[in-house]
Structures are given as structure tokens and as C-alpha cells.
Design a protein around this motif. Structure first.
Motif, PDB file in Angstrom:
ATOM      1  N   ALA A 107      32.023  46.989  38.743  1.00  0.00           N
ATOM      2  CA  ALA A 107      32.252  47.491  37.383  1.00  0.00           C
ATOM      3  C   ALA A 107      33.700  47.311  36.963  1.00  0.00           C
ATOM      4  O   ALA A 107      33.998  47.061  35.800  1.00  0.00           O
ATOM      5  N   VAL A 108      34.632  47.445  37.900  1.00  0.00           N
ATOM      6  CA  VAL A 108      36.047  47.414  37.521  1.00  0.00           C
ATOM      7  C   VAL A 108      36.678  46.049  37.787  1.00  0.00           C
ATOM      8  O   VAL A 108      37.883  45.890  37.672  1.00  0.00           O
ATOM      9  N   LEU A 109      35.854  45.115  38.172  1.00  0.00           N
ATOM     10  CA  LEU A 109      36.390  43.802  38.547  1.00  0.00           C
ATOM     11  C   LEU A 109      36.592  42.942  37.302  1.00  0.00           C
ATOM     12  O   LEU A 109      35.633  42.607  36.614  1.00  0.00           O
ATOM     13  N   PRO A 110      37.840  42.588  36.972  1.00  0.00           N
ATOM     14  CA  PRO A 110      38.033  41.718  35.798  1.00  0.00           C
ATOM     15  C   PRO A 110      37.671  40.280  36.161  1.00  0.00           C
ATOM     16  O   PRO A 110      38.373  39.648  36.946  1.00  0.00           O
ATOM     17  N   PHE A 111      36.566  39.820  35.598  1.00  0.00           N
ATOM     18  CA  PHE A 111      36.136  38.455  35.957  1.00  0.00           C
ATOM     19  C   PHE A 111      36.624  37.428  34.934  1.00  0.00           C
ATOM     20  O   PHE A 111      36.210  36.276  34.960  1.00  0.00           O
ATOM     21  N   GLY A 112      37.476  37.863  34.045  1.00  0.00           N
ATOM     22  CA  GLY A 112      38.090  36.954  33.079  1.00  0.00           C
ATOM     23  C   GLY A 112      39.070  37.763  32.264  1.00  0.00           C
ATOM     24  O   GLY A 112      39.138  39.000  32.395  1.00  0.00           O
ATOM     25  N   GLY A 113      39.837  37.084  31.409  1.00  0.00           N
ATOM     26  CA  GLY A 113      40.780  37.816  30.571  1.00  0.00           C
ATOM     27  C   GLY A 113      40.069  38.385  29.358  1.00  0.00           C
ATOM     28  O   GLY A 113      39.508  39.479  29.402  1.00  0.00           O
ATOM     29  N   TYR A 114      40.030  37.597  28.313  1.00  0.00           N
ATOM     30  CA  TYR A 114      39.322  38.003  27.095  1.00  0.00           C
ATOM     31  C   TYR A 114      38.390  36.883  26.702  1.00  0.00           C
ATOM     32  O   TYR A 114      38.568  35.729  27.108  1.00  0.00           O
ATOM     33  N   PHE A 291      37.924  41.109  44.933  1.00  0.00           N
ATOM     34  CA  PHE A 291      39.119  41.955  44.959  1.00  0.00           C
ATOM     35  C   PHE A 291      40.285  41.249  45.610  1.00  0.00           C
ATOM     36  O   PHE A 291      41.420  41.365  45.152  1.00  0.00           O
ATOM     37  N   ALA A 292      40.014  40.546  46.675  1.00  0.00           N
ATOM     38  CA  ALA A 292      41.098  39.813  47.326  1.00  0.00           C
ATOM     39  C   ALA A 292      41.715  38.839  46.349  1.00  0.00           C
ATOM     40  O   ALA A 292      42.947  38.707  46.250  1.00  0.00           O
ATOM     41  N   VAL A 293      40.859  38.164  45.603  1.00  0.00           N
ATOM     42  CA  VAL A 293      41.344  37.196  44.621  1.00  0.00           C
ATOM     43  C   VAL A 293      42.124  37.920  43.535  1.00  0.00           C
ATOM     44  O   VAL A 293      43.221  37.497  43.143  1.00  0.00           O
ATOM     45  N   THR A 294      41.571  39.039  43.058  1.00  0.00           N
ATOM     46  CA  THR A 294      42.220  39.775  41.967  1.00  0.00           C
ATOM     47  C   THR A 294      43.586  40.292  42.371  1.00  0.00           C
ATOM     48  O   THR A 294      44.544  40.198  41.619  1.00  0.00           O
ATOM     49  N   LEU A 295      43.656  40.832  43.591  1.00  0.00           N
ATOM     50  CA  LEU A 295      44.909  41.472  43.987  1.00  0.00           C
ATOM     51  C   LEU A 295      45.964  40.470  44.428  1.00  0.00           C
ATOM     52  O   LEU A 295      47.135  40.638  44.130  1.00  0.00           O
ATOM     53  N   PHE A 296      45.563  39.450  45.140  1.00  0.00           N
ATOM     54  CA  PHE A 296      46.583  38.599  45.760  1.00  0.00           C
ATOM     55  C   PHE A 296      46.657  37.199  45.163  1.00  0.00           C
ATOM     56  O   PHE A 296      47.671  36.540  45.279  1.00  0.00           O
ATOM     57  N   LEU A 297      45.567  36.741  44.591  1.00  0.00           N
ATOM     58  CA  LEU A 297      45.558  35.334  44.181  1.00  0.00           C
ATOM     59  C   LEU A 297      45.407  35.187  42.675  1.00  0.00           C
ATOM     60  O   LEU A 297      44.834  34.227  42.168  1.00  0.00           O
ATOM     61  N   GLY A 298      45.880  36.177  41.950  1.00  0.00           N
ATOM     62  CA  GLY A 298      45.991  36.026  40.500  1.00  0.00           C
ATOM     63  C   GLY A 298      44.709  36.155  39.721  1.00  0.00           C
ATOM     64  O   GLY A 298      44.663  35.782  38.546  1.00  0.00           O
ATOM     65  N   GLY A 299      43.644  36.670  40.338  1.00  0.00           N
ATOM     66  CA  GLY A 299      42.424  36.909  39.583  1.00  0.00           C
ATOM     67  C   GLY A 299      41.983  35.700  38.789  1.00  0.00           C
ATOM     68  O   GLY A 299      41.859  34.597  39.318  1.00  0.00           O
ATOM     69  N   TRP A 300      41.786  35.909  37.488  1.00  0.00           N
ATOM     70  CA  TRP A 300      41.273  34.832  36.642  1.00  0.00           C
ATOM     71  C   TRP A 300      42.326  33.849  36.196  1.00  0.00           C
ATOM     72  O   TRP A 300      42.033  32.864  35.541  1.00  0.00           O
ATOM     73  N   SER A 301      43.598  34.117  36.537  1.00  0.00           N
ATOM     74  CA  SER A 301      44.666  33.300  35.940  1.00  0.00           C
ATOM     75  C   SER A 301      44.857  31.991  36.683  1.00  0.00           C
ATOM     76  O   SER A 301      44.660  31.895  37.886  1.00  0.00           O
TER      77      SER A 301
END
Lengths: 379, 176, 561
Positions: A107-114, A291-301
Motif C-alpha cells: 500500500a505504501v510502496l511508490p511504484f511511480g512518481g505521478y 522496498f530495497a529498490v525504493t530505499l537504496f536504488l532510487g525507486g522509480w527514478s
């Protein structure tokens, strides 16, 4: 009445996000990560893997892409056997308790920006619930996952599941500590618990593990970020290793270690209930990778601060979503690669690693981060 | 008595685990790359590709009985294969050859000879133990059936698979 | 006693002991073919050659040389000696191994195998063949013989029960000596010479005496085989159960050979208090009854349309219902002296419960011989006397018969006996209110019985019997009974239970324990204590003629015994 309608329209957006993300993305991904696991492990071991099942009643095999569907059908059609000696209520509850927390955390995982849709004024934020305490929510829910396994082990009323349940509970509780401690440097650096904001910051300043932005073609990197790479890298290692332990995957799959415990906590399960454990494990793996991607590898960016967050452009919004899932898939492949390369730890080695090394290193790591931040404090 | 195993002393480098883990990952990765580049082919796509042409002489497929060049059943039902068979797949009912049979001097042959192919593990012990060289593992490997009864090869079926094997022992022919 | 050194160890043996027996007592088995302790020793196979030494003959005044132990040094002979026919002497030395002995044995084996057909794959003896065994232990492993082998008659019919294969014969002459010495029926002999020697029957004679199959047992190779067992089963598959023969009152000790609940043969087991090493040919065929086509396999109850299959409980209920209506004077029990003591004891309990005095067994006698076959054809007459308390078995039978005809006896329980064969009239049996018959086979009495119980055969049950010389011996179970058949004592227990309620007997050991408590002669015994060779229980006048003859021959020094 109007208020009711506005509330109703307010419900439409999260519903679409939930359905879209969970049912159209995560669950198929779970199914296909099983397929990926089988194919990739086959490649690692000089085999072929499932390459037969394609479109039913034809000879089209599509490299075996029909396999997950066939597996699912098989699980549904198999006899759902409930042994006589089990605790019925908990026995039935356990598979659900494994699967649900795994899915809830997304639910809290940002899978993209906007996502800026044409003809709609406001861009949609690509996260189901943009909680300000996102990371705490994740830890709170993820720690519930251990109940499913413990209940399964206990309710099965049989020695191997019981041992599996016991192993699992102490393993997951132990590694939750290092998992939590390893995230603290990130929070200290970004000063935020909201995952969307963390990603946004990484988008602007470069990824946590790749703190480089480009000014034209000239890389820009600050001394502070370079120094912070040391604690962040240590954090990353601890985080990923703990993630293996939390998801009960090799080299830490002792709760279901087949050489000692038959199949561990799910020995007594069959049919769809077994499938739920199976899928729960893979769902946890996917979300953990997220989460690993979001926290350490810049998520969607994208790296080096390329692109925008999609607030004003549909193109970049879609690119960001694609970037996120590409990273997640790469991470899943890493999970699989590790599983088929490294032998299982002994239980005492596992506990030693968790309590003697990771716990202390993570604590020292926090101090180190604090020291570096102190050094470069502005004002 | 307990045996104390001496554990090897690890250097600090080895104690860190990480280099060894990295090495392990690289080994599997190198295999993956070889396979992905199509440089290595280990397995075979079974029903389309078959190995039959490359099968070596010593291949151990379905066991079968053979006749000699004069059409005589080689088997004299000594039951040694029944005795040696590890999964007890073989069942023999011995019988006497009637005195008006051209091979009456051999005296004994199997009345019934059943091999349960569900039990058979293709170990080849029967072939090895046979003093009359009457049972051989042939190259048939795809033994299938729709019922348990169908998977029991009786004497006729065994001779059908086995056929004739020439030479070898000439214990019972007239030369002796 | 004389001092003998065997393979370097000094031991003491009685004077007159054969060297081969001395070696056996010293724990060394000397290989042999022709020697048999119950037969004379011609010493013709030469397999038992050993190296022998004696104290040197001294010149006058010469002191004997002593070894470290202070014993006179042995002067070893350069020539080997046969161990089977020579006796030990004081100061003798025997070497059962070593270069000379090994070379002798290898030579003997090579000669024996020159004309041997090597058809072990079809030979019934394979697996218990001395030639095979010694070939492995002492033989060469390869043949140097290049000529054609001598052809001899094969598959020769020399008697109704025996087949001869002359090519396999190694001329040990055991069978010839057996026929001459034990049944004293001299029918076998050798003709021709050298390689062409052939074993054959004397002209116009057949090997047909009652003990002929013993020659098959003692034949060290497969020259003599039993027609009955021929090509039936390889011996290595057979489970060997020690038991006794129930063919007559002698109770010869036997080994039952069975595989997967099927009997294949019966062979004698040595017991020097009963049957020496032999048994008669009739006893060996006993087991064929077990697979007879008339074998009863399920309890039967008489209905309107004749007998129908039933369950045990239904049969017992029917029997109990038939008996409960009648008084003690109206019920008679005809048991059998073929039953074991335990079964008879259950009959005794049943009779005690029914309070009937009409209990008897059917006596059976036959023409005995001067060897093993006893005049009493029942295997357990003494047991019946002892357990049922009968003074004179068969004495009440006439009264029971008369009672049945008069109608004063309204129910008869016939256990393991065919009443019509024992002199009862079919018509009078039909008049009975209730008739129960237990039997191995379908029989005329069962045809008119209201309830028929199937019976377990001798190889399908455990129990004990007392033979004519008063020896208590044990039957053992070799195979499982077919169909619903149960051990007979269990059937009797269940019948008693159907009449009275629980009696809590679950093991045959418990039956024996109860019996030992009630009958003084069995006191202190149990099935385990009986052992494989039995115990002498009762004093009788009866002697075993075969053993008497054997004793005479031992006294004369003809055989070892």
C-alpha cells in the motif's frame, strides 16, 4: 448527497490503484516469478526448465509462458486435504495470514512518481496510500507475517511443521532488528518517513547508492554524499541479507529446509492452501525487492537525475513506472541467483550472523552516519 | 567411539564469507552466460529429439528373454534372476520339458516368466547373474501401460522384445 | 582317552573316535562326500584327506624329542590319510590344512569335475550341493580337461519316487550303503569301471522301499532327485521351519520347506531320540493335503439349499444356538488323536462346560514296520489319553454310536474326524438335532453337518504332541492357512466364548500355561521349553526299532552314530 458522491469519487482512485497494482501487477508477477525462478535456476544449472506449456490445445509453447496458469489450475484442482490431527481454525487461518501481510505492505510502496492523464487536471500520485509513516507501517505489517508461519507450524500438530514454525519465529524476529536498524541511516539522511518523499529526494539528488547528478555532461558529486556511501553500502548489505532471512529464502530457508524438516511449516498443507504459502513467499520477495529498490536504488527514478517525476508529462510518468518495475525484476533475479548459488546456513551460524554481526554493525553504522552528518551540518 | 574431526583453520579472508559467496555467484553466473549464449547444450528435448541412435551397446533398457539360433528358449528357469532381483520384479514358475519335445534333454524351462516393469529398476543384475545368458537388457526404455496388469511382461512379451541372440554359450547343442 | 593334536592344539578324545569326528569336535569341518555318521565308511571319495603324524618309533635307548610344551614331537607322514575311516591314537597329530592337504583336495575336486555335466542351472541340488560348495572352497575354478566328457544315462527312472542322473553322480556310494544298511533292501550298485562307472539298480529291481527318499537327502550331489520336488522350487527360496511329522505316532522330526505360504517339501531333521536322520516316504507327502482341491477354507452353515459360506461369528452363533437347547447327556464330543495337546485341552474345557461325559477319540492303527512306521496311525494318542483323561481311547465310541442310533444323543461335535469313516451310519447322523464337523477336507460327515468348521493343517499351526514313546514335541507354523481358516484352538476358544462369554485367551502359550496348571504331567513346561528336539514326558514300553538297530551297529563299531 453531494458529499456522499464526492466521497464515492474519492474512493474510485484508491480502488483503481489497489486493483491495478495488486491484482494486475503484483499477483501476476508472483505467478511469473515462480516461472522465472524455474527458468533462471535451470539456466544457472545448465538445464532448460519449463518450456512446454503455451496456449492450450495448440502446439504453440511460447517458451513455457503458460506454465504459471497450468500450475495455478493444478493447485486449484488438487485435493484439499485437511489432516485429522490438526487444529482446524488456525490451520485454515495460517495460509491467509502469510499472504495478506505480504500484500498489505504494498500500500505504501511508490511504484511511480505521478501520472498526468490527459483531460484530468490533477496528476495522480502513484502510491496507494501516501502515508507519512510509510516505513513504520511496512515494519508493523511485515512483522505480522511471522504469525502465519508460526500458526501453520503449531496448528499442523506434527513435529516437522512445529520445528519449522519455531525456527521461523526466532529467525524472523532476530532479523527484523537488523532490518530495522539498517534502514535508520536512510531516515537520518533524508529526514523523512514518507517513502514517496524519500524517492523524490533521491530523484533530485541522485540515488542513495549512486549519489551523482549530471550538470550537462559534467557529473556533480559532493564530498558528503561520497562519505555517506560507506554507511549506506553497509546498510544495503545488511538490509538485503536480512531480507533473505525475512522471506525464508535460501541461504536462510531453515523453516522449510527439506533436508531436515521435509517441508517445514507447510508439510501438512496441500492444494490451494499450500499454494498460498508458496505465493506468500514470492509476494514477500517482490515487495521486499520493491522496498530495497525504493530505499537504496532510487525507486522509480532514473539515474543521474534524468527525467522528471511525471507531474506534468504522461511520458515521464510511464517511464518512471517502467523504471521501477525493471529495477524490481532485476532485484528478483538477484534473489533467484543467490538462491541457486549459495548453500544453506546452519541454524547456529544463522543466529550468530544476525545477533553477533549484523546487530552490532548496524548500530555502529548508525553512529558512523551520524558522525558524517555532524561533520557536514550546515548552519 | 566418537571421532574428533579436525576442522581446517580459516584465514581472515575466508572467515569473511563474502569473497566465497561472490565466487559462488560468479560460477553460477558463468554457467548462465554460457547457456544463454548457446555455447553449451546439456539437455535434450525428449520426444522430438531422441538418443536412440547414440545409445551405447551396454545401455540398460527393458529386460527380455532371448532364444538361441535354433529357436530354443535359452532360459532353463534356474531362478537365479528371481533371487538376485533387488526389487523382486521377477516371478518364475519352473516347468519340466515333456519327453517328446526336441529339447527334452534340457529338462527344464520356465512355465511362466513374469517381470513386473513397475518394479524393475533396470539394474541389470539379472543379466549379470544368468548362467545361460538367457536374459538381456535391451534398448527399449519407454515402457508404458494403462494398467498394472499391462505393465507385467509375461513370457510371450519378453521373447517378443528379446528376439534371437546368436552365439555365446553352446552348452546344449550337439557338439558337446 | 587319547591326546591328539589338531591343527596345533592338543585335545583329548575317547579311544576309537574317528579322526573326522575329532576334527568336528575341535571345530574344524573336514570336507567329505562318502562319509555319513549313520552309515559305514568305505573311504572311497578321498575328499577328507588330512595330514597325519605320529610319535616317532624310537631306537632302543633313544630319548624322544620334546617340543616346548614337553610333548613328544610328532613325525609327520609324507602321505595323507583319510579322516573318515581312521581312528585317533595317542600322540597323533592332524593337520586339516596346509600345502599337502589343499593340494589333495584340489586334485580330488578336479577329478570329480572331469565328467560332471555342470548343469547346476537345472539341477535341483544346486544350493545344497556339496560338490558346489567344495568346488568354491577347494576347487580350481577352471577346467584343464579338453576331451569330450563321458556320456551317461540321464533322467533314469529307478523307482516310483526317485529320478537318477548318472552324469552328476560322484560314486560316493552313500545311497547304496543306505539301502543295504537301513531298510536292508539291496537294490543299488555300481557297474562298469573307471570313468564309465554307473550307478544303477540291480536287474529287475526298483528303488521302491518306504525309505527310498532318504537317498535323495544324503546324495551329496544332484544324482538322485525326488520326483515330487523335481523342478518345483529352488532350495534357496525355501524357508525352513523345524516341526514334526504327523503321519503316524512316531513323530519324526522334520524340516518344512515353504515359500510364500506354500509348502514345497518335508525333509527329516536329526533327532537321535526319535528318528535318527531318517523318515519314511509317506510322511514327506503329508503336506499335499494342505493344497487338496477338497480343502475347506471357510466356515459353512447348513441352510435350506444346502451349505452356504458364513462368517466365523455366524457359524459360532449357529452352533451355540444348536447346543444351548440340549442337556449334558444329549451331547457327545468325538475329538481326534490327530489334534494337538492345546486343541485337546480346549475340547476338554468345552466338554467341562457342556458337562458331557461322552468324550472320546477315534483310534486308528496300521501295520508298522521294523524301522520307523508306528502301529498307531494317530500322531497324538498319548496326548489324547493324557489331556482328555481317557483310559482306553475309543472305548466309549461304541456307546456314543449306539446312543446316536437310539436317539438318546441328540448332538455330536466331531472335531477333525469323519464320523462316517469311523463307523457311524449316515442315516443316524441325519437324525441328530445338531451335528458339528471340523475337518481339513470336505467329507461325508460334513455333508450332513449343520455347521462345518474348516481346520488348519499341521504346517499351518503351532502346538505340541506326544509321540508313541512318550516324547513331547512341538509343531511349528510354516505357512499361513488359506481363506478364513484359523488355528483350531482359536476356533474352539471362540466356540466356548459363544457359549459362555469371555474367556480371555489370546496366545497359544496361555493355553499351554493353563493346561500345565491342570494336568500334572505338563507341569513346569512351556512351548519354548519343549525346544526343537522335544522332551521325554511319559514312560512307555514302546521302543524305536530303527534306533535299536543303530545302537547295535554303533556297539559293533560299524558306524559312528
Amino acid at each position: 448527497m453531494l458529499e456522499f458522491f464526492s466521497q464515492l469519487t474519492g474512493l474510485i482512485e484508491p480502488t483503481i490503484k489497489i486493483v491495478g497494482l495488486v491484482f494486475l501487477v503484483i499477483l501476476p508477477m508472483v505467478a511469473y516469478s515462480v516461472y522465472a525462478e524455474r527458468r533462471f535456476s535451470a539456466i544457472l544449472q545448465d538445464r532448460v526448465g519449463p518450456n512446454r506449456v503455451g496456449i492450450p490445445f495448440t502446439k504453440v509453447s511460447l517458451a513455457g509462458l503458460g506454465q504459471p496458469m497450468a500450475d495455478g489450475l493444478k493447485f486449484i484442482l488438487k485435493e484439499d486435504f485437511t489432516p485429522d490431527h490438526v487444529r482446524k481454525v488456525y490451520y485454515w487461518l495460517a495460509p491467509a495470514l502469510t499472504m495478506v501481510p505480504a500484500l498489505l505492505t504494498c500500500a505504501v510502496l511508490p511504484f511511480g512518481g505521478y501520472l498526468k492523464l490527459p483531460f484530468v487536471d490533477d496528476p495522480f500520485k502513484l502510491v496507494i496510500a501516501d502515508l507519512d509513516v510509510g516505513i513504520l507501517f511496512v515494519f508493523a505489517i511485515a512483522s505480522l507475517g511471522v504469525y502465519g508461519i508460526v500458526l501453520a507450524g503449531w496448528a499442523s500438530n506434527s513435529k516437522y511443521p512445529f520445528l519449522g514454525g519455531v525456527r521461523s519465529s526466532s529467525q524472523m524476529i532476530s532479523y527484523e532488528i537488523s532490518l530495522g536498524l539498517s534502514v535508520i541511516p536512510i531516515l537520518m539522511i533524508y529526514g523523512d518517513l514518507n517513502l514517496s518523499n524519500i524517492v523524490q529526494q533521491q530523484h533530485e539528488q541522485g540515488w542513495a547508492l549512486l549519489p551523482i547528478t549530471l550538470d550537462g555532461f559534467k557529473p556533480v558529486v559532493s564530498m558528503r554524499d561520497l562519505l555517506l556511501l560507506i554507511p549506506l553500502f553497509i546498510s544495503f548489505i545488511i538490509f538485503v541479507t536480512s531480507l533473505f532471512a525475512e522471506t525464508n529464502r535460501l541461504p536462510f530457508d531453515l523453516p522449510e529446509c527439506e533436508t531436515e524438516l521435509v517441508a517445514g511449516y507447510h508439510t501438512e498443507y496441500s492444494s490451494m492452501k499450500f499454494a498460498l504459502f508458496f505465493l506468500g513467499e514470492y509476494a514477500a520477495m517482490i515487495i521486499g525487492s520493491g522496498f530495497a529498490v525504493t530505499l537504496f536504488l532510487g525507486g522509480w527514478s532514473l539515474p543521474f537525475g534524468w527525467g522528471t517525476n511525471g507531474e506534468d508529462s504522461l511520458f515521464w510518468g510511464l517511464v518512471n513506472v517502467g523504471t521501477f518495475f525493471t529495477k524490481v525484476i532485476a532485484f528478483i533475479l538477484f534473489f533467484i541467483w543467490v538462491r541457486w548459488s549459495i548453500p544453506r546456513f546452519r541454524y547456529d551460524q544463522l543466529m550468530r550472523l544476525g545477533w553477533v554481526f549484523f546487530f552490532e554493525i548496524a548500530l555502529v553504522n548508525i553512529l558512523l552516519t551520524a558522525a558524517i552528518l555532524m561533520l557536514f551540518r550546515q548552519g | 567411539m566418537a571421532i574428533v574431526v579436525k576442522r581446517p583453520k580459516l584465514s581472515i579472508f575466508e572467515k569473511m564469507y563474502l569473497p566465497a559467496i561472490g565466487k559462488g555467484l560468479l560460477i553460477t553466473l558463468s554457467h548462465a552466460i554460457k547457456i544463454l549464449r548457446g555455447k553449451k547444450k546439456v539437455t535434450m528435448q525428449y520426444p522430438e529429439e531422441k538418443w536412440d541412435a547414440n545409445m551405447p551397446e551396454h545401455y540398460r533398457g527393458a529386460p527380455a528373454l532371448v532364444k538361441d539360433e535354433q529357436g530354443r528358449e535359452r532360459c532353463v528357469s534356474c531362478q537365479l534372476c528371481e533371487f538376485i532381483c533387488p526389487p523382486r520384479a521377477i516371478k518364475i514358475v519352473p516347468g519340466e520339458i515333456p519327453s517328446d519335445d526336441p529339447w527334452a534333454k534340457v529338462e527344464k524351462r520356465p512355465k511362466e516368466f513374469d517381470i513386473d516393469m513397475i518394479r524393475c529398476i533396470y539394474c541389470g543384475m539379472c543379466e549379470e547373474v544368468c548362467p545361460e545368458q538367457a536374459i538381456y537388457l535391451r534398448k527399449d526404455y519407454a515402457i508404458t501401460g494403462l494398467s498394472r496388469e499391462e505393465m507385467v511382461h509375461d513370457k510371450e512379451r519378453l521373447y517378443e522384445i528379446g528376439g534371437v541372440r546368436e552365439g555365446l554359450v553352446n552348452k546344449w547343442n550337439e557338439l558337446k | 582317552m587319547v591326546n591328539v593334536q589338531i591343527d596345533g592344539t592338543w585335545m583329548q578324545f575317547p579311544k576309537g573316535t574317528r579322526m573326522i569326528e575329532a576334527c568336528r569336535q575341535a571345530g574344524v569341518e573336514v570336507p567329505h562326500y562318502c562319509y555319513h555318521p549313520k552309515l559305514t565308511s568305505p573311504g572311497n571319495c578321498r575328499m577328507c584327506l588330512v595330514q597325519m603324524g605320529m610319535p616317532p618309533r624310537l631306537a632302543p635307548g633313544q630319548e624322544p624329542e620334546k617340543d616346548e610344551d614337553g610333548r613328544t614331537k610328532i613325525q609327520w607322514m609324507p602321505r595323507p590319510a583319510i579322516a573318515c575311516a581312521n581312528t585317533v591314537a595317542d600322540g597323533m597329530g592332524i593337520r586339516t590344512g596346509g600345502e599337502l592337504v589343499d593340494e589333495c583336495r584340489r586334485g580330488v575336486m578336479e577329478f570329480l569335475l572331469i565328467n560332471h555335466p555342470l548343469d547346476c542351472p537345472i539341477c535341483d541340488q544346486a544350493g545344497e550341493c556339496r560338490l558346489q560348495e567344495f568346488s568354491v572352497e577347494h576347487g580350481n575354478g577352471v577346467s584343464r580337461f579338453v576331451d569330450n566328457k563321458v556320456k551317461k544315462p540321464k533322467n533314469v527312472d529307478i523307482g516310483p519316487r526317485i529320478r537318477l542322473d548318472d552324469e552328476r553322480c560322484i560314486m560316493c556310494s552313500r545311497c547304496i550303503r543306505f539301502c543295504q544298511e537301513i531298510p536292508e533292501d539291496d537294490v543299488l550298485g555300481f557297474t562298469d569301471r573307471g570313468s564309465h562307472t554307473v550307478l544303477t539298480t540291480h536287474p529287475g529291481k526298483k528303488l521302491a522301499n518306504d525309505y527310498s527318499l532318504n537317498t535323495v537327502d544324503i546324495c551329496p550331489v544332484g544324482a538322485l532327485t525326488s520326483n515330487d520336488f523335481r523342478f518345483q522350487m529352488r532350495v534357496w527360496f525355501l524357508k525352513e521351519t523345524p516341526s514334526i511329522c504327523t503321519g503316524c505316532g512316531r513323530g519324526c522330526n522334520t524340516i518344512l520347506g515353504s515359500r510364500e505360504d506354500e509348502m514345497y517339501r518335508i525333509t527329516p531333521r536329526e533327532n537321535d531320540a526319535v528318528n535318527s536322520s531318517w523318515m519314511c516316504d509317506h510322511g514327506r507327502q503329508e503336506f499335499q493335503l494342505l493344497s487338496n482341491e477338497r480343502r475347506l477354507t471357510d466356515p459353512l452353515v447348513l441352510g435350506d439349499q444346502g451349505h452356504r459360506l458364513s462368517s466365523w461369528s455366524e457359524a459360532h452363533q449357529t452352533a451355540a444356538a444348536g447346543l444351548k437347547l440340549l442337556g449334558p447327556e444329549e451331547i457327545a464330543i468325538v475329538a481326534s488323536a490327530r489334534m494337538t495337546n492345546e486343541e485337546l485341552y480346549m475340547v476338554r474345557r468345552l466338554a467341562a462346560h457342556l458337562k458331557t461325559e461322552w468324550v472320546d477319540v477315534v483310534p486308528r492303527s496300521q501295520e508298522g514296520d521294523d524301522l520307523l512306521i508306528a502301529e498307531d496311525a494317530n500322531p497324538n494318542s498319548l496326548g489324547a489319553k493324557l489331556v482328555l483323561g481317557l483310559e482306553n481311547p475309543g472305548a466309549k465310541l461304541a456307546d456314543i454310536k449306539a446312543g446316536v442310533e437310539k436317539g438318546t444323543i441328540k448332538a455330536v461335535l466331531a472335531f477333525d474326524e469323519n464320523l462316517i469313516g469311523a463307523g457311524f451310519e449316515e442315516a443316524s447322523l441325519k437324525k441328530l438335532a445338531f451335528l458339528l464337523n471340523t475337518h481339513l477336507l470336505a467329507n461325508p460327515t460334513a455333508d450332513v453337518a449343520q455347521v462345518v468348521y474348516p481346520s488348519a493343517g499341521f504346517a499351518e499351526k503351532r502346538g505340541s504332541m506326544i509321540n508313541v514313546t512318550g516324547r513331547l514335541q512341538r509343531l511349528n507354523q510354516a505357512v499361513q492357512p488359506p481363506g478364513q481358516v484359523m488355528e483350531n484352538w482359536e476356533v474352539l476358544r471362540d466356540l466356548i466364548q459363544a457359549l459362555t462369554g469371555s474367556n480371555g485367551l489370546y496366545m497359544i502359550e496361555d493355553v499351554f500355561k493353563l493346561m500345565a496348571g491342570e494336568i500334572a504331567a505338563f507341569k513346569g513346561l512351556s512351548l519354548t521349553k519343549i525346544g526343537d528336539l522335544g522332551v521325554a514326558l511319559l514312560e512307555t514300553e514302546e521302543k524305536v526299532p530303527l534306533l535299536e538297530k543303530e545302537r547295535e551297529r554303533v556297539a559293533k563299531g560299524l558306524i559312528v552314530g
